[in-house]
Motif scaffolding. Structure first.
Motif: not given
Length: 173
Positions: A83, A87-88, A106, A109, A134
């Protein structure tokens, strides 16, 4: 190669409600996967990339009970790191979309998986993921759903409804 196996098994398993099966076929502007339909609008800001690389963080049981499993604090620290560093986390549907279209949301990931369907996926991992906004995929072994430390089908339905966790098949086709 392992990623391909995980994805291929997900195309043919029945969903948790038992009324349809997953499919790869895109119809109109919808991508049906695991009885969860996402519209193309959800992907309108995703950018093309020549090579799709999706790191996978795979966990099993998250507990402080033995050194062969990740501790709760370690899992918390790793999710916080993701987080904090932007990062996704992707759903299994999003992973499939990225692999099929060569588009990603993005650069940073990651796909978080929780293998086997341990009960602590619900009691420990899910609250941590929710707090951090998340997502994770539980690779569920349905034959374990009536045994000891594993999720039962009702647990799985509740988790799926939370939109924090999605489910895929693990070892059963």
């Amino acid at each position: 190669m392992i990623l391909s196996i995980v994805l291929l098994t997900s195309y043919i398993i029945p969903n948790l409600q038992g009324n349809s099966t997953s499919t790869l076929a895109a119809q109109n502007d919808r991508i049906p996967v695991n009885n969860f339909t996402e519209t193309q609008n959800n992907y309108k800001n995703w950018k093309h990339t020549d090579t799709v690389k999706i790191p996978i963080l795979m966990y099993h049981s998250i507990t402080n009970k033995n050194q062969h499993q990740i501790s709760i604090s370690q899992f918390q620290n790793e999710m916080s790191y993701l987080k904090k560093n932007g990062y996704r986390t992707l759903t299994s549907s999003q992973v499939l979309y990225a692999l099929r279209t060569h588009r990603i949301p993005q650069k940073k990931i990651v796909w978080i998986t929780l293998d086997d369907g341990y009960k602590n996926s619900m009691t420990t991992a899910q609250p941590i993921l929710r707090t951090n906004h998340q997502h994770a995929t539980v690779n569920f072994v349905t034959v374990f759903s009536q045994k000891g430390p594993f999720l039962n089908l009702q647990d799985a339905r509740l988790m799926k409804a939370s939109n924090v966790i999605d489910f895929e098949s693990h070892t059963v086709t």
